[in-house]
Design an enzyme around this catalytic site. Structure first.
Site, mmCIF file in Angstrom:
data_model
loop_
_atom_site.group_PDB
_atom_site.id
_atom_site.type_symbol
_atom_site.label_atom_id
_atom_site.label_comp_id
_atom_site.label_asym_id
_atom_site.label_seq_id
_atom_site.Cartn_x
_atom_site.Cartn_y
_atom_site.Cartn_z
ATOM 1 N N HIS A 202 29.319 -6.679 -68.666
ATOM 2 C CA HIS A 202 29.336 -7.489 -69.890
ATOM 3 C C HIS A 202 30.312 -6.989 -70.943
ATOM 4 O O HIS A 202 30.471 -7.613 -71.979
ATOM 5 C CB HIS A 202 27.934 -7.583 -70.499
ATOM 6 C CG HIS A 202 27.503 -6.320 -71.188
ATOM 7 N ND1 HIS A 202 27.074 -5.222 -70.512
ATOM 8 C CD2 HIS A 202 27.475 -5.985 -72.497
ATOM 9 C CE1 HIS A 202 26.771 -4.257 -71.365
ATOM 10 N NE2 HIS A 202 27.013 -4.684 -72.585
HETATM 11 C C1 UD1 Z 1 25.882 -6.349 -77.663
HETATM 12 C C2 UD1 Z 1 26.376 -4.979 -78.130
HETATM 13 C C3 UD1 Z 1 26.673 -4.104 -76.925
HETATM 14 C C4 UD1 Z 1 25.491 -4.031 -75.986
HETATM 15 C C5 UD1 Z 1 25.064 -5.449 -75.603
HETATM 16 C C6 UD1 Z 1 23.859 -5.409 -74.717
HETATM 17 C C7 UD1 Z 1 27.693 -4.958 -80.232
HETATM 18 C C8 UD1 Z 1 29.040 -4.787 -80.773
HETATM 19 N N1 UD1 Z 1 27.614 -5.089 -78.883
HETATM 20 O O1 UD1 Z 1 26.936 -6.973 -76.956
HETATM 21 O O2 UD1 Z 1 26.960 -2.784 -77.373
HETATM 22 O O3 UD1 Z 1 25.850 -3.303 -74.837
HETATM 23 O O4 UD1 Z 1 24.759 -6.172 -76.808
HETATM 24 O O5 UD1 Z 1 23.426 -6.659 -74.363
HETATM 25 O O6 UD1 Z 1 26.730 -4.964 -80.953
HETATM 26 N N2 UD1 Z 1 24.354 -14.448 -76.597
HETATM 27 C C9 UD1 Z 1 23.425 -15.361 -76.160
HETATM 28 N N3 UD1 Z 1 22.102 -15.092 -76.401
HETATM 29 C C10 UD1 Z 1 21.687 -13.984 -77.063
HETATM 30 C C11 UD1 Z 1 22.661 -13.079 -77.521
HETATM 31 C C12 UD1 Z 1 23.981 -13.318 -77.268
HETATM 32 O O7 UD1 Z 1 23.740 -16.370 -75.568
HETATM 33 O O8 UD1 Z 1 20.468 -13.815 -77.243
HETATM 34 C C13 UD1 Z 1 25.780 -14.724 -76.303
HETATM 35 C C14 UD1 Z 1 26.492 -15.384 -77.456
HETATM 36 O O9 UD1 Z 1 27.366 -16.301 -76.944
HETATM 37 C C15 UD1 Z 1 27.283 -14.248 -78.077
HETATM 38 C C16 UD1 Z 1 27.561 -13.340 -76.880
HETATM 39 O O10 UD1 Z 1 26.433 -13.499 -76.019
HETATM 40 O O11 UD1 Z 1 28.402 -14.678 -78.715
HETATM 41 C C17 UD1 Z 1 27.728 -11.904 -77.229
HETATM 42 O O12 UD1 Z 1 26.613 -11.412 -77.973
HETATM 43 P P1 UD1 Z 1 26.818 -10.209 -79.032
HETATM 44 O O13 UD1 Z 1 25.502 -9.803 -79.609
HETATM 45 O O14 UD1 Z 1 27.905 -10.552 -79.976
HETATM 46 O O15 UD1 Z 1 27.389 -9.045 -78.147
HETATM 47 P P2 UD1 Z 1 26.962 -8.533 -76.698
HETATM 48 O O16 UD1 Z 1 28.061 -8.784 -75.758
HETATM 49 O O17 UD1 Z 1 25.598 -9.012 -76.346
#
Ligand code: UD1
Length: 373
Positions: A202
């Protein structure tokens, strides 16, 4: 002692669970659990609260997704209001996600003490958003609770005074040890094959660029000719598969019903999975290929070979004492390591010091001693 414990994203929940349960044992502590809402889908959040027995958050900020600046700023704006109302003595943050940094920054500017759990880890790769979060959070924290001795060395080298640094062990392993046998009993995910490699990807560096992502999928496709791959999908990864139209590499499976999953000799994709189901799959895998931080630690304790598809790690103890090895995204390097694993020649894992299920007890004990006088 009024303490706000902050959780925001999936890997935070396994860390906050034992801390919350320990803090609740002391009548002198008034713990308030705050969920920023960085992760919000039920399968990325609610199910972890349910399985790990974490109480319902006292405060929910509901910030959701966004760019780094948007997400961090939204948490900061909301959290400042909470601190003004609640006036906590300590704000406890875990890990290295945007919510960790945002809440530490707000508390520190309001002269509220900040306790950082999982302090001192360094990948020395500042292109990783988490490395920036780690550096800033540690530089403004008052209590730095480290999971391994290398973290103490990193903090000392950055000029953090010794009296702020407390080597306590790994809270994520507290949770793993508590739930390990329960995970073995869960049989919700039934597979037609018992021999498999488990993959999770991821990191933006691996999945946000089409050619980088496709390069990894081609390597996985080669491995899958020998042994099937189970690929558990993070929402970010799912989104990128659709965006780059990479569906042809996968056999997509649905885990929402109770049926047996028909594993094919290819990359079988499903998930994201709840904690217990994932822990069970990890424990029974021939090997795990990942770019996650926490999984490098969990495989070390489970004794399962781990190949980390990154050039660096902030968790070197998983290499020196565990089952982990860095392989980057280099085909030859990955295939060579896979050969070694398949022929049963992989190194065995040990248990790093204080990865013993007692880290959260040590942390709350130190905070109690400090605030008792
Ligand atoms: C975040 C953390 C990362 C961690 C990861 C674990 C930061 C900078 N990154 O990354 O360190 O390893 O979580 O999972 O804080 N999304 C959904 N549903 C959700 C949450 C996210 O669909 O419940 C999708 C959204 O499109 C979003 C993308 O995932 O834009 C990324 O989510 P985000 O929280 O920005 O970062 P992660 O890649 O999850």
């Amino acid at each position: 002692m009024k303490m706000i414990l902050v959780a925001g994203a999936r890997p935070n929940f396994m860390k906050i669970a034992p801390l919350m349960s320990e803090a609740m044992k002391y009548p002198a502590i008034q713990p308030l659990l705050l969920h920023t809402g960085q992760h919000y889908d039920p399968e990325m959040s609610d199910i972890f609260f349910e399985q790990l027995g974490i109480p319902k958050p006292d405060i929910f900020l509901g910030v959701g997704s966004g760019s780094h600046a948007e997400q961090t700023a939204r948490v900061m704006l909301q959290f400042e209001k909470v601190c003004l109302t609640e006036k906590p003595d300590v704000v406890l943050v875990v890990g290295d996600v945007n919510s960790t940094l945002a809440c530490a920054l707000v508390a520190s500017k309001m002269n509220i003490k900040v306790a950082h759990v999982e302090a001192g880890l360094r990948s020395r790769d500042r292109t990783m958003p988490e490395e920036i979060n780690r550096l800033v959070t540690d530089s403004i924290s008052d209590f730095l609770f480290t999971p391994s001795e290398d973290a103490d060395v990193n903090l000392s080298q950055e000029g953090i005074p010794k009296e702020k640094i407390h080597f306590v062990g790994n809270v994520m392993i507290d949770t793993l040890l508590k739930f390990r046998s329960r995970a073995q009993e869960t049989n919700k995910i039934k597979l037609t094959r018992s021999d498999y490699i488990l993959v999770t990807l991821h990191r933006p560096s691996n999945v946000d660029d089409k050619s980088a992502f496709e390069n990894i999928l081609l390597i996985l496709d080669e491995i899958a000719k020998t042994i099937p791959i189970l690929f558990t999908c993070h929402p970010r990864t799912k989104k990128q598969i659709e965006l780059f139209e990479l569906q042809q590499y996968f056999n997509f499976l649905d885990t929402t019903n109770e049926a047996v999953l028909d594993i094919k000799q290819t990359i079988n994709a499903f998930g994201p999975l709840p904690y217990l189901e994932f822990l069970n799959l990890m424990g029974n895998a021939r090997a795990v290929l990942t770019d996650s931080g926490g999984i490098q630690e969990e495989t070390t304790i489970l004794g399962v070979p781990c190949l980390t598809l990154r050039e660096n790690t902030e968790r070197p103890v998983t290499i020196s004492q565990g089952t982990n090895q860095l392989v980057g995204v280099n085909r030859d390097c990955i295939l060579k390591a896979m050969q070694k694993i398949m022929s049963g020649q992989w190194k065995g894992g040990g248990q790093p010091k204080y990865w013993d299920g007692q880290a959260s007890t040590r942390i709350i004990d130190i905070l109690m001693k400090h605030y008792a006088h």
